[in-house]
Motif scaffolding. Structure first.
Motif, PDB file in Angstrom:
ATOM      1  N   CYS A   1       1.492  -0.766  -5.113  1.00  0.00           N
ATOM      2  CA  CYS A   1       1.651  -0.363  -6.521  1.00  0.00           C
ATOM      3  C   CYS A   1       0.710   0.800  -6.800  1.00  0.00           C
ATOM      4  O   CYS A   1      -0.122   1.143  -5.955  1.00  0.00           O
ATOM      5  N   SER A   2       0.861   1.388  -7.948  1.00  0.00           N
ATOM      6  CA  SER A   2      -0.096   2.413  -8.342  1.00  0.00           C
ATOM      7  C   SER A   2      -1.387   1.667  -8.734  1.00  0.00           C
ATOM      8  O   SER A   2      -1.340   0.694  -9.489  1.00  0.00           O
ATOM      9  N   GLN A   3      -2.506   2.071  -8.177  1.00  0.00           N
ATOM     10  CA  GLN A   3      -3.757   1.335  -8.401  1.00  0.00           C
ATOM     11  C   GLN A   3      -4.954   2.239  -8.195  1.00  0.00           C
ATOM     12  O   GLN A   3      -4.847   3.319  -7.612  1.00  0.00           O
ATOM     13  N   ARG A   4      -6.102   1.797  -8.678  1.00  0.00           N
ATOM     14  CA  ARG A   4      -7.335   2.550  -8.441  1.00  0.00           C
ATOM     15  C   ARG A   4      -8.396   1.601  -7.892  1.00  0.00           C
ATOM     16  O   ARG A   4      -8.420   0.410  -8.221  1.00  0.00           O
ATOM     17  N   VAL A   5      -9.248   2.164  -7.008  1.00  0.00           N
ATOM     18  CA  VAL A   5     -10.318   1.377  -6.395  1.00  0.00           C
ATOM     19  C   VAL A   5     -11.631   2.038  -6.778  1.00  0.00           C
ATOM     20  O   VAL A   5     -11.777   3.261  -6.667  1.00  0.00           O
ATOM     21  N   ILE A   6     -12.572   1.219  -7.243  1.00  0.00           N
ATOM     22  CA  ILE A   6     -13.858   1.766  -7.694  1.00  0.00           C
ATOM     23  C   ILE A   6     -14.965   1.285  -6.748  1.00  0.00           C
ATOM     24  O   ILE A   6     -15.011   0.108  -6.371  1.00  0.00           O
ATOM     25  N   PHE A   7     -15.824   2.228  -6.349  1.00  0.00           N
ATOM     26  CA  PHE A   7     -16.945   1.938  -5.443  1.00  0.00           C
ATOM     27  C   PHE A   7     -18.230   1.759  -6.262  1.00  0.00           C
ATOM     28  O   PHE A   7     -18.310   2.180  -7.415  1.00  0.00           O
ATOM     29  N   ASP A   8     -19.266   1.197  -5.568  1.00  0.00           N
ATOM     30  CA  ASP A   8     -20.528   0.947  -6.283  1.00  0.00           C
ATOM     31  C   ASP A   8     -21.267   2.241  -6.646  1.00  0.00           C
ATOM     32  O   ASP A   8     -22.221   2.212  -7.411  1.00  0.00           O
ATOM     33  N   ASP A   9     -20.838   3.380  -6.083  1.00  0.00           N
ATOM     34  CA  ASP A   9     -21.470   4.645  -6.502  1.00  0.00           C
ATOM     35  C   ASP A   9     -20.617   5.330  -7.576  1.00  0.00           C
ATOM     36  O   ASP A   9     -20.766   6.524  -7.837  1.00  0.00           O
ATOM     37  N   ASP A  10     -19.687   4.552  -8.142  1.00  0.00           N
ATOM     38  CA  ASP A  10     -18.789   4.998  -9.214  1.00  0.00           C
ATOM     39  C   ASP A  10     -17.654   5.914  -8.745  1.00  0.00           C
ATOM     40  O   ASP A  10     -16.896   6.419  -9.572  1.00  0.00           O
ATOM     41  N   THR A  11     -17.540   6.126  -7.427  1.00  0.00           N
ATOM     42  CA  THR A  11     -16.397   6.906  -6.927  1.00  0.00           C
ATOM     43  C   THR A  11     -15.106   6.138  -7.240  1.00  0.00           C
ATOM     44  O   THR A  11     -15.042   4.917  -7.037  1.00  0.00           O
ATOM     45  N   VAL A  12     -14.095   6.876  -7.705  1.00  0.00           N
ATOM     46  CA  VAL A  12     -12.803   6.245  -8.002  1.00  0.00           C
ATOM     47  C   VAL A  12     -11.759   6.856  -7.065  1.00  0.00           C
ATOM     48  O   VAL A  12     -11.658   8.075  -6.955  1.00  0.00           O
ATOM     49  N   ILE A  13     -11.029   5.984  -6.380  1.00  0.00           N
ATOM     50  CA  ILE A  13      -9.948   6.461  -5.503  1.00  0.00           C
ATOM     51  C   ILE A  13      -8.633   5.952  -6.093  1.00  0.00           C
ATOM     52  O   ILE A  13      -8.465   4.743  -6.301  1.00  0.00           O
ATOM     53  N   GLU A  14      -7.715   6.890  -6.329  1.00  0.00           N
ATOM     54  CA  GLU A  14      -6.412   6.523  -6.921  1.00  0.00           C
ATOM     55  C   GLU A  14      -5.354   6.415  -5.823  1.00  0.00           C
ATOM     56  O   GLU A  14      -5.329   7.257  -4.919  1.00  0.00           O
ATOM     57  N   PHE A  15      -4.507   5.412  -5.930  1.00  0.00           N
ATOM     58  CA  PHE A  15      -3.369   5.254  -5.004  1.00  0.00           C
ATOM     59  C   PHE A  15      -2.082   5.290  -5.797  1.00  0.00           C
ATOM     60  O   PHE A  15      -1.975   4.623  -6.840  1.00  0.00           O
ATOM     61  N   GLU A  16      -1.117   6.049  -5.258  1.00  0.00           N
ATOM     62  CA  GLU A  16       0.222   5.974  -5.847  1.00  0.00           C
ATOM     63  C   GLU A  16       0.952   4.792  -5.224  1.00  0.00           C
ATOM     64  O   GLU A  16       0.602   4.363  -4.116  1.00  0.00           O
ATOM     65  N   ARG A  17       1.975   4.316  -5.901  1.00  0.00           N
ATOM     66  CA  ARG A  17       2.819   3.276  -5.303  1.00  0.00           C
ATOM     67  C   ARG A  17       3.411   3.827  -3.987  1.00  0.00           C
ATOM     68  O   ARG A  17       3.841   4.993  -3.957  1.00  0.00           O
ATOM     69  N   ASP A  18       3.391   3.038  -2.912  1.00  0.00           N
ATOM     70  CA  ASP A  18       3.921   3.367  -1.583  1.00  0.00           C
ATOM     71  C   ASP A  18       3.095   4.406  -0.833  1.00  0.00           C
ATOM     72  O   ASP A  18       3.536   4.921   0.203  1.00  0.00           O
ATOM     73  N   GLU A  19       1.939   4.732  -1.337  1.00  0.00           N
ATOM     74  CA  GLU A  19       1.102   5.710  -0.623  1.00  0.00           C
ATOM     75  C   GLU A  19       0.482   5.048   0.619  1.00  0.00           C
ATOM     76  O   GLU A  19      -0.059   3.946   0.537  1.00  0.00           O
ATOM     77  N   PRO A  20       0.522   5.722   1.781  1.00  0.00           N
ATOM     78  CA  PRO A  20      -0.044   5.128   2.999  1.00  0.00           C
ATOM     79  C   PRO A  20      -1.523   5.473   3.211  1.00  0.00           C
ATOM     80  O   PRO A  20      -1.982   6.527   2.784  1.00  0.00           O
ATOM     81  N   ILE A  21      -2.239   4.552   3.881  1.00  0.00           N
ATOM     82  CA  ILE A  21      -3.535   4.891   4.498  1.00  0.00           C
ATOM     83  C   ILE A  21      -3.283   4.792   6.002  1.00  0.00           C
ATOM     84  O   ILE A  21      -2.851   3.734   6.497  1.00  0.00           O
ATOM     85  N   TYR A  22      -3.523   5.870   6.720  1.00  0.00           N
ATOM     86  CA  TYR A  22      -3.361   5.876   8.183  1.00  0.00           C
ATOM     87  C   TYR A  22      -4.582   5.181   8.785  1.00  0.00           C
ATOM     88  O   TYR A  22      -5.719   5.593   8.565  1.00  0.00           O
ATOM     89  N   MET A  23      -4.336   4.095   9.533  1.00  0.00           N
ATOM     90  CA  MET A  23      -5.438   3.244  10.009  1.00  0.00           C
ATOM     91  C   MET A  23      -5.781   3.456  11.482  1.00  0.00           C
ATOM     92  O   MET A  23      -6.930   3.427  11.855  1.00  0.00           O
ATOM     93  N   GLU A  24      -4.756   3.598  12.341  1.00  0.00           N
ATOM     94  CA  GLU A  24      -5.054   3.593  13.781  1.00  0.00           C
ATOM     95  C   GLU A  24      -3.895   4.144  14.589  1.00  0.00           C
ATOM     96  O   GLU A  24      -2.738   3.941  14.230  1.00  0.00           O
ATOM     97  N   VAL A  25      -4.210   4.829  15.700  1.00  0.00           N
ATOM     98  CA  VAL A  25      -3.183   5.142  16.687  1.00  0.00           C
ATOM     99  C   VAL A  25      -3.470   4.304  17.930  1.00  0.00           C
ATOM    100  O   VAL A  25      -4.632   4.103  18.306  1.00  0.00           O
ATOM    101  N   SER A  26      -2.412   3.782  18.542  1.00  0.00           N
ATOM    102  CA  SER A  26      -2.516   3.096  19.838  1.00  0.00           C
ATOM    103  C   SER A  26      -1.501   3.812  20.739  1.00  0.00           C
ATOM    104  O   SER A  26      -0.319   3.465  20.760  1.00  0.00           O
ATOM    105  N   GLN A  27      -1.996   4.825  21.441  1.00  0.00           N
ATOM    106  CA  GLN A  27      -1.119   5.732  22.184  1.00  0.00           C
ATOM    107  C   GLN A  27      -0.634   5.104  23.491  1.00  0.00           C
ATOM    108  O   GLN A  27      -1.428   4.505  24.221  1.00  0.00           O
ATOM    109  N   LYS A  28       0.663   5.260  23.777  1.00  0.00           N
ATOM    110  CA  LYS A  28       1.257   4.765  25.021  1.00  0.00           C
ATOM    111  C   LYS A  28       1.611   5.963  25.890  1.00  0.00           C
ATOM    112  O   LYS A  28       1.989   7.026  25.362  1.00  0.00           O
TER     113      LYS A  28
END
Ligand code: AVI
Length: 318
Positions: free
Chosen positions: A256-283
């Motif tokens: 969903c569209s959401q925001r994440v707040i850090f303890d240093d007050d940084t705000v990160i906004e996410f759009e609905r369906d937005e990806p975070i790229y986590m890892e590659v496992s190359q073959k």
């Protein structure tokens, strides 16, 4: 803003990755205590064939591998990058001791806990083996180790850890590694091979949800250590495999569209369906592995396979 907060490499990397477009997180941060535990469970789950395949190679072919290194004349020096719990390496060390009677093992791992564990358990399990563990980053530890080890030595980089780099990064890594090695040294590298795409995808999407939990744990780690307020339930685990490039990539998708707040007050906004790229496992294919050895300046010596040809440990010489 909370002014008592200190910058750490973890905070810097996380905020840099989540401020980038597209957003990413570095998979090296998966491995806190909970991440280690989950990875242990992944390695034992039915879909994750990699660990069993490599264990089969080392349990059955360690003698042949060491023969191809010239039997490690006299006593031996074996260095391992990213040693983990050493459970597969024991096969190789036991065989080296059977052939030579004594030798030294230098495990390098980022986790001091792992290094303590290996130092305590292996010397008792394998009499005749000297264990000199080093906790830290690979290249910094190799630098320290250069004066200690004798050549020809055997360096291990097992478990398809190389797969967590893109192929160009892997070539640069092996080129840099070579600057810490001497002519005549050997390198044994574990690669996961290209195979039926569904088999690969299933390995990164196990039914029990362990890989999903492993990815979501990084959001929980960020909450714990950086005082963020991620709601892991609002992210979906989404692995994809491209059979042409051989890249298996994992993403977390914002539900969903959401925001994440850090303890240093940084705000990160996410759009609905937005990806975070986590890892590659190359073959890799066998040809691609050969080309990588040559590109990085190594001589391919031999390749060892499990009975299903799912995985390979390749031996290169400097
Ligand atoms: C450590 N590394 C080789 C594992 C892999 O297969 O890429 C990490 C992993 N990620 C999800 N499952 C396992």
């Amino acid at each position: 803003m909370n002014t008592t907060l200190v910058d750490s490499p973890f905070r810097t990397d996380v905020l840099q990755g989540l401020s980038a477009s597209p957003k990413y997180l570095l998979s090296k941060y998966f491995y806190d205590a909970r991440g280690d535990e989950l990875f242990g469970q992944i390695m034992r789950c039915p879909e994750y064939y990699l660990t069993r395949a490599e264990a089969e190679i080392l349990s059955l072919q360690s003698g042949a591998i060491l023969e191809r290194c010239g039997g490690m004349q006299g006593s031996f020096d074996i260095v391992e990058l990213g040693a983990g719990d050493g459970s597969k390496t024991v096969f190789l060390l036991r065989e080296a001791l059977r052939m030579q009677g004594s030798g030294r093992y230098y495990p390098i791992d980022i986790s001091p806990g792992i290094i303590n564990y290996l130092s305590q358990t292996l010397s008792t399990k394998l009499p005749g083996l000297e264990v000199h563990g080093l906790a830290g980053e690979y290249f910094a530890m190799l630098e320290q180790m250069q004066a200690l080890t004798e050549s020809p030595k055997l360096v291990l980089f097992l478990g398809a850890t190389v797969g967590n780099m893109l192929p160009e990064e892997a070539a640069e890594f092996f080129q840099q590694l070579k600057t810490y090695l001497r002519p005549g040294d050997y390198l044994l590298v574990g690669f996961d091979l290209k195979k039926n795409p569904q088999t690969i995808l299933d390995a990164y999407n196990d039914k029990e949800g362990l890989t999903k939990a492993f990815n979501l744990n990084l959001l929980q780690r960020i909450n714990r250590e950086l005082g963020a307020d991620f709601k892991p339930g609002q992210f979906e685990h989404f692995p994809v495999y491209d059979p042409l490039s051989g890249s298996c990539k994992s993403y977390l998708i914002s539900r969903c569209s959401q925001r994440v707040i850090f303890d240093d007050d940084t705000v990160i906004e996410f759009e609905r369906d937005e990806p975070i790229y986590m890892e590659v496992s190359q073959k890799y294919s066998k040809t691609e592995i050969q080309a990588l050895a040559l590109k990085a300046g190594y001589e391919p010596v031999d390749a060892f396979f499990d009975c299903r040809h799912q995985f390979t440990d390749v031996l290169w010489r400097v």
